[in-house]
Design a protein around this motif. Structure first.
Motif, PDB file in Angstrom:
ATOM      1  N   LEU A 101       3.644  11.847   1.408  1.00 31.10           N
ATOM      2  CA  LEU A 101       3.657  12.201   2.831  1.00 31.10           C
ATOM      3  C   LEU A 101       5.066  12.550   3.286  1.00 31.10           C
ATOM      4  O   LEU A 101       5.259  13.496   4.062  1.00 31.10           O
ATOM      5  N   ARG A 102       6.045  11.807   2.820  1.00 31.40           N
ATOM      6  CA  ARG A 102       7.431  12.110   3.190  1.00 31.40           C
ATOM      7  C   ARG A 102       7.842  13.480   2.660  1.00 31.40           C
ATOM      8  O   ARG A 102       8.531  14.244   3.352  1.00 31.40           O
ATOM      9  N   GLU A 103       7.431  13.789   1.433  1.00 27.25           N
ATOM     10  CA  GLU A 103       7.773  15.082   0.858  1.00 27.25           C
ATOM     11  C   GLU A 103       7.074  16.216   1.606  1.00 27.25           C
ATOM     12  O   GLU A 103       7.662  17.273   1.850  1.00 27.25           O
ATOM     13  N   LEU A 104       5.840  15.975   1.994  1.00 29.83           N
ATOM     14  CA  LEU A 104       5.080  16.997   2.731  1.00 29.83           C
ATOM     15  C   LEU A 104       5.696  17.258   4.099  1.00 29.83           C
ATOM     16  O   LEU A 104       5.732  18.398   4.578  1.00 29.83           O
ATOM     17  N   GLY A 105       6.148  16.194   4.762  1.00 30.85           N
ATOM     18  CA  GLY A 105       6.832  16.356   6.038  1.00 30.85           C
ATOM     19  C   GLY A 105       5.942  16.370   7.267  1.00 30.85           C
ATOM     20  O   GLY A 105       6.449  16.419   8.391  1.00 30.85           O
ATOM     21  N   PHE A 106       4.622  16.333   7.077  1.00 30.90           N
ATOM     22  CA  PHE A 106       3.726  16.292   8.232  1.00 30.90           C
ATOM     23  C   PHE A 106       3.859  14.928   8.902  1.00 30.90           C
ATOM     24  O   PHE A 106       3.774  13.890   8.226  1.00 30.90           O
TER      25      PHE A 106
END
Length: 225
Positions: free
Chosen positions: A121-126
């Motif tokens: 989730l952190r990598e995705l940034g949403f």
């Protein structure tokens, strides 16, 4: 019984854009210290930030079928916010659903339950805000409601209420008060800018700058030395 309502009044994009310029804490203070959701509802990454209309859902604890229903019907710019009885021992949302939200152009996902796949989730940034991070999965069994008022984080959130979230937490703004809140936020920002400048000049003490001299005197503050 109607489980899903898709139509409700959303605030104007201009009002949302005006509010996003201010932090959640500034908005909370400016509107009379109201509207703050419980402090445990935090982003999986402090860099995550959002502002948008609430797209509310109520789900059974440990069950994410209504999470998926809500995401399916939400529109670009909406904040899907799910009340699930503050059940922490569940990962009701992860990177797959976050990808779906991001692809639809949603503004954020908020739940008082748990989420998982936090590194992804952190990598995705949403923007994802939750009450916990938990690896345990959920079932898909019990229907709930979408776009009814919900109780979450100690506040009542209604469809179309404006939610502003950042590293410090989430605040809810009544859209009928939003323009006035924007004005009050700007006044507060201007005031704090002046206070910071006075601190930089260093020609007055902190208690003088913050107007505490008379209050401390009235309370009987005693200083030795």
């Amino acid at each position: 019984m109607i489980h899903v309502r898709t139509s409700f009044d959303r605030p104007s994009a201009d009002v949302v854009a005006a509010l996003v310029r201010f932090s959640a804490a500034t908005i909370h203070e400016a509107q009379g210290r109201k509207g703050a959701l419980a402090h445990r509802l935090k982003p999986v990454d402090p860099a995550m930030s959002f502002c948008g209309p609430a797209f509310t859902a109520e789900a059974q604890a440990g069950d994410n079928i209504m999470v998926q229903v809500a995401i399916s019907y939400a529109r670009p710019g909406d904040v899907v916010i799910v009340a699930a009885s503050e059940f922490e021992q569940a990962g009701s949302f992860g990177d797959v659903l976050a990808t779906a939200c991001q692809s639809k152009g949603l503004a954020a996902f908020v739940t008082d339950s748990g989420v998982r796949d936090s590194a992804d989730l952190r990598e995705l940034g949403f923007p994802v805000f939750s009450g916990s991070v938990c690896i345990e999965g959920t079932v898909k069994e019990t229907l709930g409601t979408v776009n009814r008022p919900i109780s979450i984080g100690g506040q009542i959130v209604r469809p179309g209420d404006i939610l502003r979230g950042d590293a410090d937490g989430i605040v809810v703004v009544d859209p009928r008060e939003a323009e006035e809140v924007v004005r009050l936020c700007q006044e507060r920002e201007d005031h704090e800018t002046e206070i910071r400048e006075q601190h930089r000049r260093g020609d007055r003490s902190l208690i003088e700058v913050h107007g505490l001299v008379e209050k401390l005197k009235a309370k009987g503050l005693v200083v030795e030395g």
